[in-house]
Design a protein around this motif. Structure first.
Motif, PDB file in Angstrom:
ATOM      1  N   UNK E   1      74.166  67.053 -28.889  1.00 34.88           N
ATOM      2  CA  UNK E   1      72.850  66.752 -28.149  1.00 34.88           C
ATOM      3  C   UNK E   1      74.031  66.850 -27.169  1.00 34.88           C
ATOM      4  N   UNK E   2      73.453  68.437 -26.316  1.00 34.28           N
ATOM      5  CA  UNK E   2      73.905  68.124 -25.020  1.00 34.28           C
ATOM      6  C   UNK E   2      74.016  67.812 -23.690  1.00 34.28           C
ATOM      7  N   UNK E   3      74.224  67.606 -22.731  1.00 36.73           N
ATOM      8  CA  UNK E   3      73.262  66.950 -21.566  1.00 36.73           C
ATOM      9  C   UNK E   3      74.972  68.002 -20.298  1.00 36.73           C
ATOM     10  N   UNK E   4      74.462  68.371 -19.080  1.00 35.35           N
ATOM     11  CA  UNK E   4      74.950  69.050 -18.435  1.00 35.35           C
ATOM     12  C   UNK E   4      75.719  67.433 -16.924  1.00 35.35           C
ATOM     13  N   UNK E   5      76.667  67.368 -16.777  1.00 35.94           N
ATOM     14  CA  UNK E   5      76.889  65.834 -16.160  1.00 35.94           C
ATOM     15  C   UNK E   5      77.660  66.268 -14.735  1.00 35.94           C
ATOM     16  N   UNK E   6      77.046  66.660 -13.516  1.00 34.35           N
ATOM     17  CA  UNK E   6      77.336  66.252 -12.122  1.00 34.35           C
ATOM     18  C   UNK E   6      77.915  65.345 -12.009  1.00 34.35           C
ATOM     19  N   UNK E   7      79.641  65.233 -11.118  1.00 32.69           N
ATOM     20  CA  UNK E   7      80.283  64.464 -10.744  1.00 32.69           C
ATOM     21  C   UNK E   7      81.005  64.150  -9.665  1.00 32.69           C
ATOM     22  N   UNK E   8      80.085  63.878  -8.379  1.00 36.98           N
ATOM     23  CA  UNK E   8      81.346  63.922  -6.595  1.00 36.98           C
ATOM     24  C   UNK E   8      81.835  62.430  -6.817  1.00 36.98           C
ATOM     25  N   UNK E   9      82.978  62.765  -6.102  1.00 38.26           N
ATOM     26  CA  UNK E   9      83.831  61.575  -6.361  1.00 38.26           C
ATOM     27  C   UNK E   9      83.885  61.263  -4.292  1.00 38.26           C
ATOM     28  N   UNK E  10      83.581  59.896  -4.146  1.00 43.93           N
ATOM     29  CA  UNK E  10      83.731  59.755  -2.278  1.00 43.93           C
ATOM     30  C   UNK E  10      84.904  58.680  -2.476  1.00 43.93           C
ATOM     31  N   UNK E  11      86.274  58.905  -1.956  1.00 44.41           N
ATOM     32  CA  UNK E  11      86.767  57.473  -1.978  1.00 44.41           C
ATOM     33  C   UNK E  11      86.589  57.354  -0.652  1.00 44.41           C
ATOM     34  N   UNK E  12      86.214  56.216   0.092  1.00 48.74           N
ATOM     35  CA  UNK E  12      86.605  55.572   1.085  1.00 48.74           C
ATOM     36  C   UNK E  12      87.973  56.143   1.802  1.00 48.74           C
ATOM     37  N   UNK E  13      88.396  56.428   3.185  1.00 53.07           N
ATOM     38  CA  UNK E  13      89.446  56.924   3.883  1.00 53.07           C
ATOM     39  C   UNK E  13      90.552  55.633   4.321  1.00 53.07           C
ATOM     40  N   UNK E  14      89.725  54.859   3.358  1.00 54.57           N
ATOM     41  CA  UNK E  14      90.530  52.876   3.816  1.00 54.57           C
ATOM     42  C   UNK E  14      90.914  52.639   2.385  1.00 54.57           C
ATOM     43  N   UNK E  15      90.767  53.169   1.155  1.00 59.65           N
ATOM     44  CA  UNK E  15      90.969  52.460  -0.270  1.00 59.65           C
ATOM     45  C   UNK E  15      92.309  52.116  -0.327  1.00 59.65           C
ATOM     46  N   UNK E  16      92.586  51.441  -0.840  1.00 64.06           N
ATOM     47  CA  UNK E  16      93.781  51.518  -1.245  1.00 64.06           C
ATOM     48  C   UNK E  16      94.855  52.026  -1.851  1.00 64.06           C
ATOM     49  N   UNK E  17      95.847  53.746  -1.891  1.00 62.08           N
ATOM     50  CA  UNK E  17      95.323  54.930  -2.302  1.00 62.08           C
ATOM     51  C   UNK E  17      96.521  54.393  -4.272  1.00 62.08           C
ATOM     52  N   UNK E  18      97.320  53.184  -3.797  1.00 61.98           N
ATOM     53  CA  UNK E  18      97.576  52.638  -5.211  1.00 61.98           C
ATOM     54  C   UNK E  18      96.630  52.405  -6.207  1.00 61.98           C
ATOM     55  N   UNK E  19      96.325  51.641  -5.551  1.00 59.19           N
ATOM     56  CA  UNK E  19      94.379  51.058  -6.350  1.00 59.19           C
ATOM     57  C   UNK E  19      94.151  52.735  -6.817  1.00 59.19           C
ATOM     58  N   UNK E  20      93.663  53.002  -6.098  1.00 58.82           N
ATOM     59  CA  UNK E  20      93.148  54.121  -6.504  1.00 58.82           C
ATOM     60  C   UNK E  20      93.574  55.064  -7.284  1.00 58.82           C
ATOM     61  N   UNK E  21      94.869  54.944  -7.040  1.00 60.71           N
ATOM     62  CA  UNK E  21      95.974  56.185  -8.757  1.00 60.71           C
ATOM     63  C   UNK E  21      95.806  55.723  -9.321  1.00 60.71           C
ATOM     64  N   UNK E  22      95.787  54.512  -9.864  1.00 60.72           N
ATOM     65  CA  UNK E  22      95.425  53.594 -11.267  1.00 60.72           C
ATOM     66  C   UNK E  22      94.354  53.800 -11.673  1.00 60.72           C
ATOM     67  N   UNK E  23      93.317  53.676 -10.431  1.00 67.75           N
ATOM     68  CA  UNK E  23      91.874  54.454 -11.180  1.00 67.75           C
ATOM     69  C   UNK E  23      92.533  55.675 -11.705  1.00 67.75           C
ATOM     70  N   UNK E  24      92.751  56.392 -11.294  1.00 65.74           N
ATOM     71  CA  UNK E  24      92.684  58.112 -11.249  1.00 65.74           C
ATOM     72  C   UNK E  24      93.212  58.071 -12.682  1.00 65.74           C
ATOM     73  N   UNK E  25      94.810  57.490 -13.039  1.00 63.99           N
ATOM     74  CA  UNK E  25      94.908  57.273 -14.082  1.00 63.99           C
ATOM     75  C   UNK E  25      94.698  56.770 -15.536  1.00 63.99           C
TER      76      UNK E  25
END
Lengths: 96, 96, 96, 96, 96, 96, 96, 96, 96, 96
Positions: E1-25
């Protein structure tokens, strides 16, 4: 029980004016009946619009629905309904 | 002269609750003063929202502006103002 | 008397997770109390959202307002309220 | 599998009332068939609107699509579909 | 059964880049697992946006909900879900 | 080069059904030609709507424009075009 | 191949002005490089806004995506992308 | 002085095609006159739409208004006007 | 050449009031300078809002842009610009 | 007492041009009467639109409503009304 009801009336440019006048008379008569009964507690005209802001006092949701759907001008209306209640800061015990 | 004023109150999650309570008390006092004077003719709570629907009776636009801008909770509010007038179908001569 | 209530929960990225978990527990307890009582008649999760679609069965507008405003997660919620009534085509006499 | 479906019915002012009444009868018959089968699990009228809020219980997306597209009043409808699932806080094991 | 899912990612300007990189991995690993399984059938980048358009193939609504809510980047996402089905004009029997 | 194209088809209530059926046949024939050629790479029906979500694979913007504008049902359509590209997390080298 | 790209720049009130000035310098250098190359074919300021309207000339969607995502001010931008092509009424053979 | 003008053309399904073709020819002739004069500096087709993005170079607001209002297809158009100016980062002294 | 400019001022709840008062003084001084010069031809307060409706009389688009971007309160503003011209029905030759 | 009134005029493609010209003449005559009286204090054309931005000076809300509703072109108009007042920074004592 109170509801704010906002009604916009849209009349097609080519609608028969006599037919519309009859509907308007019927609408006015029905409105005044409900105003006298206290059900249509308030009505105000929105400046520059064929629209009104109204406050209804009804026993329950069904009563409000039946009243609105049977308004003579209903087929010409966009209607927005908002449930209200007494404001806690009011000096009065009732919801006037 | 009547205006519908709709106010939504938005309190940041981390706002100091004591400071906000003081502002709420001041707001309530100011509201009741205006309610007694007949200027803030009606106020109703919108169900499920920190919002109200109000009817103001003022002498002119400036009076309404000055009242709204000096409300203690104004900095937390989104405000929508709509000019109203007596509805021609009303049974009553005034704009009640 | 029925209302559809739609709730979106928005948790700031930096909100203390323990504090939020406590609020979630309190919310769940309060929800189950209202579910048992038949007041919170239905609740469904919206797929892919931290949101629900709910049906409330209350005596009047005020009861619904008091319930919603005192939900532990209310300060995190966007709430939309829609008044409902029995559909005339239904096979059943009640508003199930 | 549950879906919330919201339907608004728009009837042009000049549409033949007899033809529309026939379509409404066909719609009602089809609805009651699906209500009996448990597929159209819930339907409620939206107060003040020619609209309903419905909950469908279907085997998959295709079944829902086929049902909706073949409704006698479909050509008059705006339809919004939202996928739902059981809420994790519910006291019940099923998705009631 | 199919669904279209559209995702927008919003990263706060001051979010810790290392922490975000881990989440991205973690997000990438999870995505590839689901891509291999055929559950996350398609993913495309939207030009000029930190957004994707995806097609999910799932057994039911709950499976989709559980997958989306447990994505490592979910707390940063706006998500829109649309139920799909096979198009009747397709040359193919399946919903490719 | 990929584009997501979303098409909503709006048929006036009083449009000649035979004329529309001919256009639908022509549309289907044209679609299948493009599907075979790999240009109209994917098409899915949106549940509950006379709408589709499509993925086009074209050489450049002009090719896409010419294809869309010459679709037999184009005069009945609302069309939304979104430029896509390969997602960097994909396991595959191509943009499947 | 042409695209209209509209960019709105939003700088938080409390963002470090020196850090932002460095990013602006980097943005300007990168822009001029792309302007010289003919890739960023046009740029205009929107009156009264920290926004621009731009025309990009790129080989394909991916090139545009890579350029936009690597702009030094991208994290501050809202970006809207619209695919364009030569207008058939133009006096010129190219898409100037 | 530059303006971005975006025009969407909407042709009713039942509009006389010959009459529309004449208007289109007149529109094209007028456009080319203004393109030669440098007033209609740029025009691009929006992919998948009966719309264009244009850049006008005019002496003042009135000139732009008179040009737009007298376009043969104006009665079929939705028009959006945005005032532009030279971008400070541009390598060129003029507003090309 | 006339433009309508609408400005909404948004002050964060925690912004330093002294710093803001200084900016307000600078804004007022700059405004009065432009009012005296006839450039900021009209300004009115919007009732119930920290917003104004203004009419600017400038030589060209660039002049308006430079004026707006250098307003002391610009970083707090949402600004909407609309190009105006003399109305053909006016009794007066100028655009008063 | 001042109000900003914005009017958009929408003329159906098939409306009788002679009939419309008569209405336009009546509208112009009525406008000039109100302009002379100082009631319709300002009117400007919006560039590229069959729309105006107007400033009315009236005694109260009712006067404005009566003026607007009796405009010969009112049935063709979308109207937006905004209450204004003197800006506190103005150099002048009145609300010019």
């Amino acid at each position: 029980m109170l509801f704010k009801v906002e009604m916009d009336v849209n009349v097609p440019l080519d609608y028969d004016p006599e037919k519309f006048d009859e509907l308007k008379k019927a609408e006015k008569a029905r409105f005044q009946e409900l105003q006298k009964a206290g059900t249509w507690r308030h009505i105000w005209r929105v400046v520059g619009q064929y629209s009104n802001v109204s406050i209804f006092d009804v026993t329950d949701n069904s009563e409000l629905h039946d009243i609105l759907m049977s308004l003579p001008l209903y087929p010409f209306m966009d209607v927005r309904v908002t449930a209200l209640c007494r404001h806690p800061s009011s000096l009065y015990e009732d919801d006037r």
